[in-house]
Write an enzyme that holds these catalytic residues in place. Structure first.
Site, PDB file in Angstrom:
ATOM      1  N   GLU A 156       0.229  -0.986  -0.195  1.00 17.68           N
ATOM      2  CA  GLU A 156       0.381  -0.161   0.510  1.00 17.68           C
ATOM      3  C   GLU A 156       1.785   1.581   0.252  1.00 17.68           C
ATOM      4  O   GLU A 156       0.752   2.377  -0.944  1.00 17.68           O
ATOM      5  CB  GLU A 156      -0.810  -0.161   1.011  1.00 17.68           C
ATOM      6  CG  GLU A 156      -2.106   1.107   1.214  1.00 17.68           C
ATOM      7  CD  GLU A 156      -3.246   1.171  -0.110  1.00 17.68           C
ATOM      8  OE1 GLU A 156      -3.082  -0.369  -0.880  1.00 17.68           O
ATOM      9  OE2 GLU A 156      -3.610   1.893   0.135  1.00 17.68           O
ATOM     10  N   ASP A 157       1.919   1.214   0.651  1.00 14.33           N
ATOM     11  CA  ASP A 157       2.519   2.768   1.027  1.00 14.33           C
ATOM     12  C   ASP A 157       3.779   2.457   0.068  1.00 14.33           C
ATOM     13  O   ASP A 157       5.027   4.100   0.373  1.00 14.33           O
ATOM     14  CB  ASP A 157       2.744   2.870   2.737  1.00 14.33           C
ATOM     15  CG  ASP A 157       1.687   2.838   3.411  1.00 14.33           C
ATOM     16  OD1 ASP A 157       0.889   3.039   2.872  1.00 14.33           O
ATOM     17  OD2 ASP A 157       1.311   3.199   4.544  1.00 14.33           O
TER      18      ASP A 157
END
Ligand code: MN
Length: 716
Positions: A76-77
């Site tokens: 996600e990051d």
């Protein structure tokens, strides 16, 4: 922050077979992926996944869970991809990381505190593997522990509310009491710090007032058990401010009126001894009524088992006591994570748990290794439901197999009635698509749209189906009414009389209906013929010889006899009052005839259709019909013509003929090889065309290609 070797050591202590190499690689992978990212606290971001892994290690989870925790934010990051994770750590870890990532995305999408229960179900349904949920809960716990570093007060409050409404109940649901308690306390401190402080101050005051009253009570209880010959471990249990506060809210009472601020726990070895210990307590101290609960014989849905009672204790004050076995205690504290400490059977009462929990514990009893256990632990709950979002982030809960049409009706009946299309996660998709968990569905509506009879084939919810059916019924009635009126008007003409509503009204009772419209519907649907109405109006009228002309059907019958026009079938939607026969596939431009079937309206055949033979003896069922002026019927103007053809069995034959049909703007909607020999194919084709002229052009074009032996239109 836990250091690399500490984490690995911690895991190896409870799982000597843990994959040390993979743990080390995951640690390094996450560290590199997060690079110089920092958290709100200023710490390197990497400290977060490592601490989450540390939390899970205290629950003694398997190495796949610990590795997933280390990697849980990389997709996600950071620039890391699932493919990379699968390559380096295998399918299982990739699947788990994917699960956690999906949960995080949904978290971002929606303001779901308004629909907490649905959101909890969504999280459960999305955590197909219970490890996904465990990593998510540990993630949340660490974020709550470090919540104070976030500057924005609104965000802090939102996260805390979500924790209280979604994640703490989820921890409770899978029986992780310690996790639930800490999540609640952290959230309570954020949301209502004054209440928490004052309750804590009162607790502190009571503690000082009583000196070491709690220790004295424990000693007294221990003596009582020893005298009775029961071996038990007694401990004091501090109530958490949040649970006291909630009780005050629920019972609407002040702090002083709460009986059970002092609570004690008695842990014994067997169930039998639970009841013995209970007997000892009740014999020694007066029991307080209505406070006794036996969750051993009737466990809570999450598997929690204990006996709860309240008595006037040794220090003459009301105390609450929980009695349980060691196994029950482990399950209450750690929930599903408890089996690593207590691998032996946890024989729960049959039929009293949620199915998934029972299955989970069954696997627990039979699995040799923690890995195997987790591998097979799928959350069975809510597998029959899907949870989707509106564009505004509201959750809509539907049965599995539901389509955008069901979704539209679930949002609002009017949206269902007028939906014309949909976007699922931003992409245009057909209305019959099956929805998946977490889909965001944007329904496109048009005021001109009405429910389509085809929706009934794929809509699954009762609400959608009922609404569609009701609409179709209403539409059907309108069509029968229109058709019946046309039939009666025509019957008047045939009788060489002027149509009169008044005359019709006078005979409605004869046909056991109330209104003229009802009679029209009865005629349109074929329950009553136009002639019968005329005969009721003009008793004693002789049948017209015109009817006899109908019978010799081998010759084309002249429609519109004596200048009376056929009933135009314009505007009547096929499939309701009017059906096109599947035998001869009539097309606009064909000479046609209608056959009335009681209760079903009219079926249109071409006038030379073979199946008309069957109705030769029933002239009263024949109805003169005609295409309207444009030669079009129904709404879309597209009709299906059926042809039979024979072509040479050679490579490219089929390609050849479909190319010719396509070049002539015909669309093949169905194709069937009815016979296949060494030399020839016999084919049946349904082609969408405008009218009979269009089909004739296609047939002519087909005849012109050499591979085709013969082409003919289907004749019933
Ligand atoms: Mn995280």
């Amino acid at each position: 922050m836990v250091r690399q070797f500490e984490l690995v050591e911690k895991v190896k202590r409870y799982d000597p077979n843990a994959d040390e190499d993979a743990l080390n690689r995951a640690y390094v992978f996450a560290m590199k992926a997060h690079g110089s990212q920092t958290r709100a606290s200023g710490d390197p971001y990497f400290s977060h996944p490592v601490d989450v892994a540390g939390i899970l290690a205290t629950y003694r989870l398997d190495s796949a869970s610990i590795i997933t925790a280390l990697l849980h934010d990389t997709v996600e990051d950071t620039g890391a991809t699932l493919e990379e994770i699968e390559k380096y750590f295998g399918k299982e870890v990739a699947r788990l990381v994917d699960g956690v990532t999906k949960l995080s995305r949904i978290e971002l999408q929606s303001d779901h505190s308004r629909q907490a229960e649905n959101f909890r179900k969504l999280v459960l349904a999305m955590s197909e593997d219970i490890r996904v949920l465990l990593v998510k809960l540990a993630d949340r716990l660490h974020n709550m522990r470090t919540l104070c570093h976030i500057d924005n007060a609104d965000r802090r409050r939102k996260i805390a509310l979500e924790t209280l409404e979604i994640f703490a109940p989820l921890a409770e649901r899978i029986g992780m009491d310690a996790m639930k308690t800490e999540l609640e306390d952290l959230a309570f401190a954020e949301i209502n710090p004054e209440a928490r402080d004052s309750i804590q101050a009162r607790l502190e005051y009571l503690r000082q007032q009583g000196g070491d009253v709690s220790a004295r009570i424990i000693t007294k209880l221990n003596e009582t058990f020893t005298e009775a010959g029961v071996t038990a471990e007694v401990s004091g249990r501090e109530k958490m401010p949040y649970s006291i506060w909630r009780k005050m809210q629920r019972k609407n009472v002040g702090f002083e009126q709460l009986a059970d601020i002092m609570a004690f726990r008695v842990v014994v070895d067997t169930i039998e001894n639970c009841y013995r210990a209970l007997g000892v307590i009740h014999a020694a101290y007066p029991m307080i009524h209505d406070r006794f609960k036996d969750y051993i014989s009737t466990p809570k849905p999450n598997g929690y088992r204990s006996i709860h009672t309240a008595v006037i204790g040794p220090e003459r004050q009301r105390i609450e006591i929980q009695v349980r076995t060691r196994d029950m205690h482990a399950i209450a504290e750690l929930g599903v994570a408890s089996h690593w400490q207590y691998k032996h059977g946890v024989g729960l009462n049959e039929g009293r748990q949620y199915k998934w929990l029972r299955e989970l514990l069954e696997i627990l009893e039979h699995a040799a290794e923690p890995e195997e256990f987790l591998e097979h632990t799928k959350l069975e709950m809510f597998h029959d439901q899907v949870f989707c979002f509106t564009p505004k982030g509201d959750l809509i809960n539907l049965p599995v197999g539901a389509t955008p049409v069901d979704f539209a009706y679930a949002v609002h009946s009017e949206i269902g009635d007028t939906c014309v299309g949909c976007r699922i996660n931003g992409r245009m998709m057909p209305l019959r698509s099956k929805l998946l968990n977490g889909d965001q569905v944007d329904i496109i509506i048009s005021k001109a749209q009405t429910p389509s009879p085809t929706w009934e084939r794929f809509a699954v919810t009762g609400k959608a189906r009922a609404r569609i059916r009701r609409f179709i019924r209403g539409r059907e009635r309108d069509q029968y009414l229109e058709l019946g009126k046309a039939i009666i008007e025509r019957a008047f003409k045939e009788a060489e009389s002027e149509y009169s509503t008044k005359a019709v009204k006078e005979v409605v009772k004869t046909f056991a209906v109330e209104t003229v419209d009802d009679l029209f519907v009865k005629v349109g649907s074929g329950h009553v013929t136009g002639r019968e109405v005329i005969e009721a109006i003009f008793p004693g009228m002789k049948p017209k010889p015109a009817q006899d002309k109908v019978v010799p059907i081998t010759k084309a019958r002249k429609p519109a006899a004596r200048g009376v026009a056929g009933i135009p079938i314009k505007g009547l939607i096929p499939g309701m009052a009017v059906h096109f026969a599947g035998c001869c596939h009539p097309l606009p431009g064909d000479r046609i005839v209608g056959i009335v079937t009681t209760g079903k309206g009219v079926t249109i055949h071409t006038i030379d259709c073979d199946s008309l033979q069957a109705f030769a003896e029933a002239p009263e069922r024949w109805l003169d019909v005609a295409w309207d002026v444009d030669g079009r019927a129904g709404g879309d103007g597209n009709h299906t013509g059926r042809i039979h053809l024979t072509c040479i069995n050679a490579p490219g034959s089929l390609g050849n003929l479909s190319m010719v049909i396509g070049r002539n703007n015909g669309n093949i909607s169905n194709l069937k090889i009815t016979n296949r020999s060494q030399d020839f194919f016999d084919l049946m084709l349904d082609i969408e065309v405008r009218d009979v002229k269009h089909l004739s052009e296609i047939i002519a074009a087909l005849r012109a290609i050499p591979v085709i032996n013969s082409v003919d239109r289907a004749r019933g």
